[in-house]
Design a protein around this motif. Sequence first.
Motif: not given
Lengths: 354, 350
Positions: B144-147, B152-158, B183-187
Motif C-alpha cells: 500500500a505504501r509503495q502504491q 503521489l508521483r503520478k499527481v506531480g508531487i516531487a 486519494m480519489a484516483l488510487v483505486c
Amino acid sequence: MPEGTGENTKAATTGGGPLLAVRGLSKHFEIRERGFFKKVVGHVRAVDDVSFEVQPGETLGLVGESGSGKTTVARCILRAMRPTTGEVIFRRADGVKVDLAKLEDRALKALRPQMQMIFQDPFSSLNPRMTVGQIVGEPLVIHGLTRRAEIDARVADVLRKVGLKPDHQARYPHAFSGGQRQRIGIARALIMRPSLIIADEATSALDVSVQAQVLNLLKDLQAELRLTYVFVAHNLNVVRHFCDRVAVMYAGRVVELGRTTEMFANPQHPYTRALLAAVPWPDPDVKMNFDVPGEIADPTKLPAGCSFHPRCPHCFAPCRTDSPVLRDWHGDGSLAACHLHDPKYASGGERVAK
Amino acid sequence: MNANDPQRTDAVLSVENLRTHFMADDGTALPAVDGVTFSIGRGRTLALVGESGCGKSVTSFSILRLIQRPGRIVGGHVRLRSAREGEIDITSLPENSPLLRHVRGGLVSMIFQEPMTALSPVHTVGSQIAEVILLHRGVTKAEARQQAIEMLRKVGIAAPERRFDQFPHEMSGGMRQRVMIAMALVCRPELLVADEPTTALDVTIQAQILGLIRSLQREIGCSVLLITHDLGVVAQASDDVAVMYLGRIVEHGRVRDVLKRPLHPYTQGLLNSIPSLAPATRLESIPGTVPALTAVPRGCPFHPRCPHARAGLCDMGEAPPLRELEAGHQTACLRAEEVLAAGATEVTHA
C-alpha cells in the motif's frame, strides 16, 4: 478640513495631478522564533518597493494570486497598517497633498471620510447585531454628526443610491441576500462622500449574476459621484471589464502596469502571460493553457533576482541574480519589470516577442 | 440518441428523477433537488453548473448517499453501471451495506473544494492514501505504501517518498488538492465526483489541477461529474453540461451547443453576466434574486426573472420538464422556439 496637518503637506495645489500616488511602498513583517525571547529570525517582504499613481475618476486594478501582496498594498494605502517604508500621497478634497504613511492618528481620522473600503465577504463584514441603519449611519456618528433626523435622511438617501429601500434601515443583515449585503457595505463606504474607494475583492464572494449587478452599480456610482477606485481582485474576467489600468503583482512587487486593453491584448511580462493563458474563458474556442509550471513563490523564501524566474520559460542568466526594475521599455506607457525588455541584454536570452 | 436518456447503456451513471428534500423545523420540506435526471457517458466529463443554492452540491452528495439529516432522498434512483460489479442501484442499498462502502471510494470517489477540511490534519498524507488502498484492495501495508508513493508521483508531487510522511499543513493549497486527487484516483474508480475542485485555488494552480484531472481521467478511463459555478471551467474542462436552477436542470447538452447557443433564458442570463466583453460594455445581469426554496414560483421556477416569460403560460401548473429541441440539446423553457426565433441567443465573447 481642520488645519494642523501642515507638517505632512507636500504642496498646496488646486486640482490636477493624481488623486493617489504610491511611491516605493514596502511592508515587511518580522518572522520571530518561538520561545521566550522571540528573536527576529527573518522578514517577509509582503510588499516590496511598489509605486503607482491613480488619477481622479479612474479605476486601477490590483491583481495577483495569493501572497502577491495586493491586499497588503490596499491596507497600507488606507493605513489599516503602517507601511515599513514609502510614501502614500493622497490629494485631499481641498487640493492639499498629504503623505498618509506618515500621518499621525488624529489627522488620519479627519481624512478617513475621504477614503473608504469595500470588503470581500458581505457576511462577516457586517455586524449581525446592528440594524442596517446603524451600520450605514455609524460613520456619520463617529465623525460627529448627532442630529437623528439628519442621520436618517442621509442613510435613506445613500440606501436609495445603492438600490435598496429606505425602509430597509430597521432590518438586520441576516434578512438580506449576499448581493444586498454587499450593497449595504457599499452604502456604508459611500455615506461620508469619499473620493477614493478601495474595493478588496468586492465581488469575489458573489454569484456571477449578482456580481454583474454589483459591478454595474459600482460603475453607475463612479459616474454619478466621480469616484476613484482601487480595485483589488484575482478574477481577470472582472478586471478586464471593470478597470481602466491594471497593476499585476507577483511576490510583493508590481511586475507589469499598463492600460487594461493593451495588457490583455499584448502582455509584456511572462507572468502576466502565464496568468492570462491560465484563465478559463467561457468560450470553448479559446483554449486555456493547462501547463503552467511551478508553485506560487513563498514570500518567506523568495528566490534571488527576479522572483518569477524559477517558473519563467524565458529565464536567462541575469534573471537569477538581478532584480528587474519596473520601467516603460518601449515608450508606449506599458511598464514591465523584466530583463527581456532591457536593451542591455538584447543579445542575451530569448526575448519576448512583441 | 438522447444524451439525457437514463436508460442508455453506455452511461456509467444514470440519475433518474432524483429528489432530495430538507425538512425544516416547522415540518415544511425544502426541495433542494427536485426531479433531477441526467446520465454520464463512459469516459466523459459532465459539468453541473449553477449558482449558490441551485442544488448542484446536494445532487453530488446524493449520488454517494452522503446526505445527512434533516436532508433525505425522497424519490428517484441513482444507478451505477459498473464494468466490474454490474448495475448497482445506489439509492436502494441499505446503509452500512458492504456494497455501498465499496461504491464509496472504490467505484465512485469524490474530491471537495477545500482540501484542508477534507484531509485529516493529524495523519500524514501518505497514510491517508494508503488507508484507501488497504480498504479497497487486499494488499499488505508495504505494498500500500509503495502504491501510495507511486500515486503521489503520478499527481506531480516531487520527492514523493519524503512527502509521504508529511502532514497536510506542511503543503500548499495546490499540493493538498493533488493529494486529494491521488486519494480519489488510487483505486481507479469508474466515476470521479469533483465538487468545485479548483474554486479555492489561484488561477495558475487551477489550470494545473484541471489539467491533472484531465490527464489522469484519460489514463484510468473514468468519467467525471464536475460541480462548478464557473462557466469558464465548464467551457475548458468538460464535454457535456447541465445547468441547474432551483433544484432542477433547466438546460442540458454538449458544452459547445449550450455555451454557444443557449436555449434557456437562465443560461443566457448567466452567460451575459460574465464580464468578458469589452470594458465599456454594461453587463446584462439577470434581474432580481434567486427565490427561497420555501417559495419556489409556480410554473417555470425562473419565470419571475425571465425577460421572455408570458403570463398564462410560464406561470401556470407544474415546472416544465426538459425536452429535446435540437439533437442532444435539451431545455426546460416552454418558449424556447420563440426565444430562439427572436435571435437573442447567439453569445459571442471578445
